[in-house]
Write a protein that holds these residues in place. Structure first.
Motif, PDB file in Angstrom:
ATOM      1  N   MET A  39       0.822  -1.208   0.000  1.00 55.00           N
ATOM      2  CA  MET A  39       0.000   0.000   0.000  1.00 55.00           C
ATOM      3  C   MET A  39       0.859   1.263   0.000  1.00 55.00           C
ATOM      4  SD  MET A  39      -3.261  -1.121   2.355  1.00 55.00           S
ATOM      5  CE  MET A  39      -4.306   0.189   1.735  1.00 55.00           C
ATOM      6  N   THR A  40       2.037   1.183   0.628  1.00 51.33           N
ATOM      7  CA  THR A  40       2.956   2.318   0.585  1.00 51.33           C
ATOM      8  C   THR A  40       3.472   2.518  -0.836  1.00 51.33           C
ATOM      9  OG1 THR A  40       3.626   1.940   2.887  1.00 51.33           O
ATOM     10  CG2 THR A  40       5.087   3.285   1.526  1.00 51.33           C
ATOM     11  N   ASN A  41       3.742   1.429  -1.538  1.00 54.41           N
ATOM     12  CA  ASN A  41       4.189   1.527  -2.928  1.00 54.41           C
ATOM     13  C   ASN A  41       3.094   2.109  -3.826  1.00 54.41           C
ATOM     14  OD1 ASN A  41       6.829   0.596  -2.665  1.00 54.41           O
ATOM     15  ND2 ASN A  41       6.234  -1.541  -2.828  1.00 54.41           N
ATOM     16  N   ILE A  42       1.841   1.753  -3.553  1.00 51.06           N
ATOM     17  CA  ILE A  42       0.721   2.330  -4.310  1.00 51.06           C
ATOM     18  C   ILE A  42       0.668   3.836  -4.063  1.00 51.06           C
ATOM     19  CG2 ILE A  42      -1.806   2.424  -4.484  1.00 51.06           C
ATOM     20  CD1 ILE A  42      -1.805  -0.612  -3.937  1.00 51.06           C
ATOM     21  N   THR A  43       0.911   4.237  -2.810  1.00 52.34           N
ATOM     22  CA  THR A  43       0.970   5.663  -2.476  1.00 52.34           C
ATOM     23  C   THR A  43       2.009   6.376  -3.329  1.00 52.34           C
ATOM     24  OG1 THR A  43       0.375   5.176  -0.176  1.00 52.34           O
ATOM     25  CG2 THR A  43       1.366   7.330  -0.619  1.00 52.34           C
ATOM     26  N   LEU A  44       3.197   5.787  -3.414  1.00 46.32           N
ATOM     27  CA  LEU A  44       4.277   6.394  -4.185  1.00 46.32           C
ATOM     28  C   LEU A  44       3.936   6.459  -5.671  1.00 46.32           C
ATOM     29  CD1 LEU A  44       7.342   4.729  -2.408  1.00 46.32           C
ATOM     30  CD2 LEU A  44       6.523   7.087  -2.153  1.00 46.32           C
ATOM     31  N   GLU A 131       1.131   0.663 -13.601  1.00 42.70           N
ATOM     32  CA  GLU A 131       1.022   0.806 -12.144  1.00 42.70           C
ATOM     33  C   GLU A 131      -0.412   0.579 -11.674  1.00 42.70           C
ATOM     34  OE1 GLU A 131       4.565   4.145 -11.577  1.00 42.70           O
ATOM     35  OE2 GLU A 131       2.470   4.783 -11.712  1.00 42.70           O
ATOM     36  N   VAL A 132      -1.361   1.215 -12.349  1.00 42.53           N
ATOM     37  CA  VAL A 132      -2.755   1.133 -11.917  1.00 42.53           C
ATOM     38  C   VAL A 132      -3.342  -0.258 -12.180  1.00 42.53           C
ATOM     39  CG1 VAL A 132      -5.057   2.144 -12.203  1.00 42.53           C
ATOM     40  CG2 VAL A 132      -3.042   3.616 -12.178  1.00 42.53           C
ATOM     41  N   SER A 133      -2.822  -0.968 -13.156  1.00 41.88           N
ATOM     42  CA  SER A 133      -3.238  -2.355 -13.378  1.00 41.88           C
ATOM     43  C   SER A 133      -2.897  -3.196 -12.151  1.00 41.88           C
ATOM     44  CB  SER A 133      -2.544  -2.937 -14.615  1.00 41.88           C
ATOM     45  OG  SER A 133      -2.956  -2.276 -15.783  1.00 41.88           O
ATOM     46  N   TYR A 134      -1.715  -2.950 -11.599  1.00 41.48           N
ATOM     47  CA  TYR A 134      -1.326  -3.651 -10.360  1.00 41.48           C
ATOM     48  C   TYR A 134      -2.218  -3.223  -9.199  1.00 41.48           C
ATOM     49  CZ  TYR A 134       0.966  -4.393  -5.927  1.00 41.48           C
ATOM     50  OH  TYR A 134       1.196  -4.728  -4.622  1.00 41.48           O
ATOM     51  N   HIS A 135      -2.476  -1.936  -9.075  1.00 40.96           N
ATOM     52  CA  HIS A 135      -3.345  -1.455  -7.995  1.00 40.96           C
ATOM     53  C   HIS A 135      -4.692  -2.179  -8.049  1.00 40.96           C
ATOM     54  CE1 HIS A 135      -1.218   2.762  -8.303  1.00 40.96           C
ATOM     55  NE2 HIS A 135      -0.387   1.772  -8.035  1.00 40.96           N
ATOM     56  N   THR A 136      -5.234  -2.308  -9.245  1.00 40.78           N
ATOM     57  CA  THR A 136      -6.551  -2.931  -9.425  1.00 40.78           C
ATOM     58  C   THR A 136      -6.528  -4.400  -9.039  1.00 40.78           C
ATOM     59  OG1 THR A 136      -7.001  -1.388 -11.246  1.00 40.78           O
ATOM     60  CG2 THR A 136      -8.429  -3.310 -11.070  1.00 40.78           C
ATOM     61  N   ARG A 137      -5.485  -5.115  -9.429  1.00 38.60           N
ATOM     62  CA  ARG A 137      -5.368  -6.529  -9.046  1.00 38.60           C
ATOM     63  C   ARG A 137      -5.246  -6.669  -7.532  1.00 38.60           C
ATOM     64  NH1 ARG A 137      -1.668  -6.566 -13.315  1.00 38.60           N
ATOM     65  NH2 ARG A 137       0.096  -6.759 -11.857  1.00 38.60           N
TER      66      ARG A 137
END
Length: 250
Positions: A39-44, A131-137
């Motif tokens: 979640m920290t990586n998603i923040t970045l 990046e957002v594809s990973y966030h969604t998964r």
């Protein structure tokens, strides 16, 4: 300076900034070390995307505008993010549901924005999609895990979905700037993303043995700068250093 383009950029970038700020509050508080780091990586990722958008907006604005002045020195009414992303981290179920609902929309938006006539926006979208594809998964997997988990996890995630659902319709509202940019083949017609969004979300909820809420009234206002009571407190944290020490540099 194309004011509609600047406002359109704010409408996209502010979502990433405010959601990134919310996720940043969770750093060190994840349910496990792996999830906390993810979640920290998603923040970045979101803050990196925000910088790209704001740098472009600053170039369009000219004069003394910078990515920092745009991020830290606007007033509450000047932020154009949707209400969904400013909702608080009530518990992990709320945080991951907020993320999931935004991710499904965000990925669809970027997939269309990469075809923009504006080369800079198209480039930012193309770079962000991975990046957002990973966030969604990531968020979708957590919805399935919690929904089809224990009775308590199921109840908590269903409650979060029920409460946050009222903020989903605003994702598909168009501002005057949105309409102007669509007319110039620069922006994305978000109204066309609405039906696919609810279809994708409902499919994941069904897999997770969760119910899709049915509501008659949705909350709105963020895109016009009319925010929830949470936004002022969020901005107080976000803007503190720049307000306390004007023109500071690292």
């Amino acid at each position: 300076m194309n004011n509609n383009l600047v406002q359109y950029i704010y409408g996209i970038a502010d979502n990433a900034l405010i959601l990134g700020q919310r996720l940043g509050e969770l750093c060190g508080h994840g349910p496990s070390l792996e999830t906390d780091i993810a979640m920290t990586n998603i923040t970045l990722d979101l803050l990196g995307q925000t910088r790209s958008y704001y740098q472009y907006a600053a170039k369009l604005l000219g004069e003394d505008a910078t990515e920092d002045t745009i991020a830290f020195l606007r007033k509450e009414r000047e932020y154009k993010n949707v209400l969904l992303v400013e909702q608080p981290n009530t518990d992990f179920a709320y945080s991951i549901t907020r993320q999931f609902l935004f991710d499904i929309f965000h990925l669809s938006l970027l997939e269309e924005l990469k075809n923009s006539k504006d080369e800079t926006l198209a480039a930012i979208a193309t770079k962000s999609i991975k990046e957002v594809s990973y966030h969604t998964r990531f968020s979708s997997d957590w919805i399935r895990r919690l929904g089809d988990g224990t009775p308590e996890s199921h109840d908590r995630i269903q409650t979060a979905i029920n409460d946050l659902w009222v903020y989903t319709d605003e994702l598909f509202h168009q501002t005057d700037a949105d309409k102007a940019m669509v007319a110039e083949n620069i922006g994305v017609d978000v109204t066309k993303l609405k039906a696919p969004f609810y279809k994708k979300v409902s499919a994941v909820l069904e897999e997770a043995t969760l119910e899709t809420p049915v509501v008659e009234y949705f909350q709105k206002g963020g895109k016009q700068g009319i925010h929830s009571e949470h936004m002022g407190y969020l901005l107080a944290d976000l803007q503190y250093m720049q307000r306390a020490y004007p023109n500071m540099t690292w």
